[in-house]
Write a protein that holds these residues in place. Sequence first.
Motif, mmCIF file in Angstrom:
data_model
loop_
_atom_site.group_PDB
_atom_site.id
_atom_site.type_symbol
_atom_site.label_atom_id
_atom_site.label_comp_id
_atom_site.label_asym_id
_atom_site.label_seq_id
_atom_site.Cartn_x
_atom_site.Cartn_y
_atom_site.Cartn_z
ATOM 1 N N ILE A 69 0.849 -1.185 0.000
ATOM 2 C CA ILE A 69 0.000 0.000 0.000
ATOM 3 C C ILE A 69 0.887 1.238 0.000
ATOM 4 C CG2 ILE A 69 -1.723 1.312 1.309
ATOM 5 C CD1 ILE A 69 -2.643 -1.376 2.507
ATOM 6 N N ARG A 70 0.570 2.194 -0.857
ATOM 7 C CA ARG A 70 1.290 3.455 -0.896
ATOM 8 C C ARG A 70 0.462 4.517 -0.181
ATOM 9 N NH1 ARG A 70 3.924 3.902 -6.989
ATOM 10 N NH2 ARG A 70 4.584 1.721 -7.171
ATOM 11 N N ALA A 71 1.010 5.052 0.890
ATOM 12 C CA ALA A 71 0.307 6.068 1.670
ATOM 13 C C ALA A 71 0.995 7.416 1.499
ATOM 14 C CB ALA A 71 0.281 5.677 3.143
ATOM 15 N N LYS A 72 0.242 8.407 1.065
ATOM 16 C CA LYS A 72 0.805 9.750 0.908
ATOM 17 C C LYS A 72 1.104 10.335 2.288
ATOM 18 C CE LYS A 72 -1.852 13.189 -0.338
ATOM 19 N NZ LYS A 72 -2.715 14.079 -1.145
ATOM 20 N N PRO A 73 2.262 10.960 2.465
ATOM 21 C CA PRO A 73 2.613 11.533 3.775
ATOM 22 C C PRO A 73 1.579 12.562 4.230
ATOM 23 C CG PRO A 73 4.511 11.544 2.301
ATOM 24 C CD PRO A 73 3.329 11.186 1.467
ATOM 25 N N ARG A 74 1.323 12.568 5.541
ATOM 26 C CA ARG A 74 0.407 13.546 6.136
ATOM 27 C C ARG A 74 1.056 14.071 7.410
ATOM 28 N NH1 ARG A 74 -5.347 10.549 6.313
ATOM 29 N NH2 ARG A 74 -4.087 8.776 6.997
ATOM 30 N N MET A 75 1.927 15.072 7.273
ATOM 31 C CA MET A 75 2.776 15.505 8.371
ATOM 32 C C MET A 75 1.987 16.066 9.559
ATOM 33 S SD MET A 75 5.703 14.537 7.510
ATOM 34 C CE MET A 75 6.552 15.230 8.913
ATOM 35 N N LYS A 76 0.913 16.790 9.306
ATOM 36 C CA LYS A 76 0.132 17.333 10.422
ATOM 37 C C LYS A 76 -0.419 16.205 11.295
ATOM 38 C CE LYS A 76 -1.423 21.812 8.628
ATOM 39 N NZ LYS A 76 -2.599 22.632 8.225
ATOM 40 N N TYR A 77 -0.787 15.116 10.649
ATOM 41 C CA TYR A 77 -1.333 13.969 11.367
ATOM 42 C C TYR A 77 -0.249 13.328 12.227
ATOM 43 C CZ TYR A 77 -5.474 11.014 11.611
ATOM 44 O OH TYR A 77 -6.632 10.397 12.021
ATOM 45 N N TYR A 78 0.947 13.198 11.683
ATOM 46 C CA TYR A 78 2.045 12.582 12.444
ATOM 47 C C TYR A 78 2.447 13.462 13.622
ATOM 48 C CZ TYR A 78 2.326 10.226 7.900
ATOM 49 O OH TYR A 78 2.028 9.557 6.736
ATOM 50 N N ILE A 79 2.425 14.775 13.417
ATOM 51 C CA ILE A 79 2.757 15.696 14.513
ATOM 52 C C ILE A 79 1.712 15.578 15.626
ATOM 53 C CG2 ILE A 79 2.924 18.138 15.138
ATOM 54 C CD1 ILE A 79 4.143 18.615 12.348
ATOM 55 N N LEU A 80 0.447 15.405 15.253
ATOM 56 C CA LEU A 80 -0.615 15.230 16.238
ATOM 57 C C LEU A 80 -0.371 13.976 17.078
ATOM 58 C CD1 LEU A 80 -3.390 15.897 17.471
ATOM 59 C CD2 LEU A 80 -4.433 14.613 15.586
ATOM 60 N N TYR A 81 -0.004 12.874 16.423
ATOM 61 C CA TYR A 81 0.285 11.636 17.151
ATOM 62 C C TYR A 81 1.533 11.783 18.013
ATOM 63 C CZ TYR A 81 -3.257 8.403 15.477
ATOM 64 O OH TYR A 81 -4.449 7.742 15.274
ATOM 65 N N ALA A 82 2.536 12.487 17.505
ATOM 66 C CA ALA A 82 3.757 12.705 18.290
ATOM 67 C C ALA A 82 3.434 13.501 19.558
ATOM 68 C CB ALA A 82 4.793 13.437 17.449
ATOM 69 N N LYS A 83 2.544 14.462 19.436
ATOM 70 C CA LYS A 83 2.117 15.251 20.596
ATOM 71 C C LYS A 83 1.422 14.359 21.615
ATOM 72 C CE LYS A 83 -0.651 19.360 21.761
ATOM 73 N NZ LYS A 83 -1.677 18.723 22.584
#
Length: 411
Positions: A69-83
């Motif tokens: 599966i190819r998933a397009k990066p979603r940086m805002k989402y990753y930052i939310l999870y990192a928070k």
Amino acid sequence: MYLCIDMRSFFASVECEVRGLNPLTIPLAVVDDRRGDGALVMAATPALKAYGVKSRCRLFDIPKDIFFIRAKPRMKYYILYAKRIHEIFLRFVSGEDCLVYSIDESFLKIDDYVKSYGTPKAMALKIMNTIKEELHLYSTCGAGDNMYLAKISLDILAKKNNGYYYLTEEGFRNKLWDHKPITDFWMIAGGISSHLARLGIYTMRGIAEAPIGLLKKEFGILGEEMRNHAFGKEDVSLSMVKEYKPINKSISKSQILFTDYSKEEAWIPLLEMTYLITIQMCMNNIDAKGLSFYVGYNHNMELGGVAKSVSFEYRLRDFISIQKILKELYFKYVYEGQIRCVGISLFGIEAIGIRQLSLFHMEDKKYINLSKTIGDIHNRFGNNSILPGTALYEKSTLIYRNQCIGGHNGE
């Protein structure tokens, strides 16, 4: 005592969690395939890595017969999870004992807290299980007597020992003195490894047994640090890292281009990055003493790249003056070819205070004020609210890059 906790295949695991998939069984890669076969694979699930695929490879490196599966990066989402992960850490330690090393990796100093859990392992597993239960993300933890040992434990031993390993100075010498390749060790990259090889040194044992005078001669102060690390010692504490303020500061931007650019075309994104940096400098009332830039070519050309730097005659921050100097260097030294990456750095950054005036150089106050106004508009309405004319060129990347976070899709 320190824990170094890393989220396994963080970006890819977040994409699986959102889709209700298991990253341990589903092959998925976080990659923006709009950038072509040369697109960077930002993360791959453990299931995809089982086929030999590595994170940070290129899309063309993945065999064509592998379904994933190819998933397009979603940086805002990753930052939310990192928070959210950081908030979990703060349930176990105070903010002063937690250091975010990267978006998916953190150090925790646990001396004042470990007694409540019995052992470092019990505390680490409690944190890791909390993350798994609440966010459905897997993690790995290295632990050690100091930050260096915790990091080395994470990078080399924890993943091979059910996701956790505690490393002492004695354990470091017993288990890792003869470990190869030496580039597996924190802070020893390819350049240092090649330098060590020329000295006949290929392991941490070799560094430990080398004359300290030789290491100082060849590597300077870094030689002393490598010698300490070879014995599992680290003089720097987490609080020292937090208090550190660099003497020399710079502001840099770089990007990997979607396609091959000609010399003329590559000048456009390089100019646009310079424009954004100078706006930032005017807004923050800082200036620079020089610049450096880099141009890299398509790997098929085997040309390497071009890197040049120059110190200004006078400290500068305005776009007009800086771009003139950059343009002269660029068109003098960059050769024609298939350019795939460009980067610019303004170095020697200082706050503008009370300085002796020069009779030979005066800032254009109107242009500085204009830059500050543009910066204010950017802050209020977004960077795409007002743009330079280059944004209309076909090869411009400015509008797209302004929507990115860290150079990747900012959704």
